[in-house]
Design a protein around this motif. Structure first.
Motif, short mmCIF file in Angstrom:
data_model
loop_
_atom_site.label_atom_id
_atom_site.label_comp_id
_atom_site.label_asym_id
_atom_site.label_seq_id
_atom_site.Cartn_x
_atom_site.Cartn_y
_atom_site.Cartn_z
N SER A 255 0.12 -10.26 13.31
CA SER A 255 -0.24 -11.25 12.80
C SER A 255 0.65 -11.72 11.22
CB SER A 255 -2.09 -10.21 12.12
OG SER A 255 -2.64 -11.08 11.32
N ASP A 256 0.25 -12.88 10.53
CA ASP A 256 0.71 -13.05 9.82
C ASP A 256 -0.30 -12.91 8.50
OD1 ASP A 256 3.20 -14.52 11.15
OD2 ASP A 256 1.41 -16.42 11.09
N SER A 257 -1.60 -12.04 8.75
CA SER A 257 -2.47 -11.92 7.56
C SER A 257 -2.25 -10.59 7.52
CB SER A 257 -3.39 -11.80 8.25
OG SER A 257 -4.04 -13.31 8.61
N LEU A 258 -1.87 -9.38 8.02
CA LEU A 258 -1.28 -8.49 7.90
C LEU A 258 -0.12 -8.01 6.26
CD1 LEU A 258 -0.44 -6.58 11.05
CD2 LEU A 258 -2.68 -6.48 9.95
N PRO A 259 -0.21 -7.05 5.98
CA PRO A 259 0.35 -6.93 4.70
C PRO A 259 1.71 -6.12 4.91
CG PRO A 259 -1.55 -5.46 4.29
CD PRO A 259 -1.98 -6.00 5.80
N THR A 260 2.68 -6.78 4.51
CA THR A 260 4.10 -6.04 4.76
C THR A 260 4.65 -5.19 4.03
OG1 THR A 260 4.94 -7.67 3.32
CG2 THR A 260 4.62 -8.01 5.90
N PRO A 261 4.93 -4.17 3.89
CA PRO A 261 5.19 -3.22 2.78
C PRO A 261 6.66 -4.21 1.82
CG PRO A 261 6.51 -2.62 5.13
CD PRO A 261 5.64 -3.94 5.26
N PRO A 262 7.08 -3.55 0.89
CA PRO A 262 8.45 -3.73 -0.15
C PRO A 262 9.78 -3.52 0.90
CG PRO A 262 7.36 -1.99 -1.32
CD PRO A 262 6.14 -2.77 0.11
N PRO A 263 10.23 -3.93 0.93
CA PRO A 263 11.91 -3.38 1.04
C PRO A 263 12.39 -2.44 0.39
CG PRO A 263 12.61 -5.69 -0.27
CD PRO A 263 10.84 -4.84 0.19
N VAL A 264 13.07 -1.31 1.30
CA VAL A 264 13.60 -0.21 0.71
C VAL A 264 14.94 -0.26 -0.12
CG1 VAL A 264 14.63 2.00 1.14
CG2 VAL A 264 12.98 0.97 3.55
#
Length: 166
Positions: free
Chosen positions: A110-119
């Motif tokens: 989903s485009d609405s899910l939060p995404t984690p920051p890059p490592v």
């Protein structure tokens, strides 16, 4: 004496709380009727199914599923489910979600899910070194017949707080 008993009873009745104040969770019921605009469920004789429904408050859900053939790892077969749903968020955005559930677990898109920051690069480099060390040890275990013995000695030194040369 009787007067004293009557006064004690009146005083205790007066002191008893009239309303108990228990900690309770407010439960708000709504009287808003939300109609089911569409509902369809199809069930196959082989266990497969397809369900679709839509409500008056803009919730739409579709799901289908089937039983995947049994295998050595999954003697009873695997239920595979795929679906999608959408609803209107309080801010007015329409949230759309697709999902799959099978032998690989539950996966959502989903485009609405939060995404984690890059490592961060430094952590990524550290992880790379750890994985390379694991691979080296696995390779050493294959090539060195005394590996298990050496590993037990290293573990004992670690336990004792001593260092060992590699």
């Amino acid at each position: 004496m009787k007067l004293l008993i009557v006064l004690a009873l009146v005083a205790s009745a007066y002191a008893y709380p009239q309303h108990e104040h228990h900690e309770r969770h407010e439960h708000h019921e709504t009287t808003t009727y939300i109609p089911i605009l569409k509902y369809d469920k199809q069930q196959g004789e082989d266990g497969s199914y397809r369900t679709i429904y839509q409500t008056g408050n803009n919730i739409v859900h579709e799901e289908s599923g089937y039983l995947k053939d049994a295998s050595e790892d999954h003697p009873n077969g695997i239920l595979v489910q795929q679906g999608a749903y959408s609803y209107e968020a309080p801010n007015g955005d329409v949230i759309q979600v697709q999902y799959t559930a099978d032998e690989n677990g539950f996966r959502v898109q989903s485009d609405s899910l939060p995404t984690p920051p890059p490592v961060p690069p430094a952590i990524q480099e550290g992880l790379k070194e750890i994985y390379e060390g694991i691979k080296r040890r696995e390779q050493e275990a294959k090539n060195n017949p005394k590996y298990a013995e050496d590993e037990a000695r290293r573990a004992q030194l670690d336990y004792n707080g001593q260092y060992y040369n590699q």
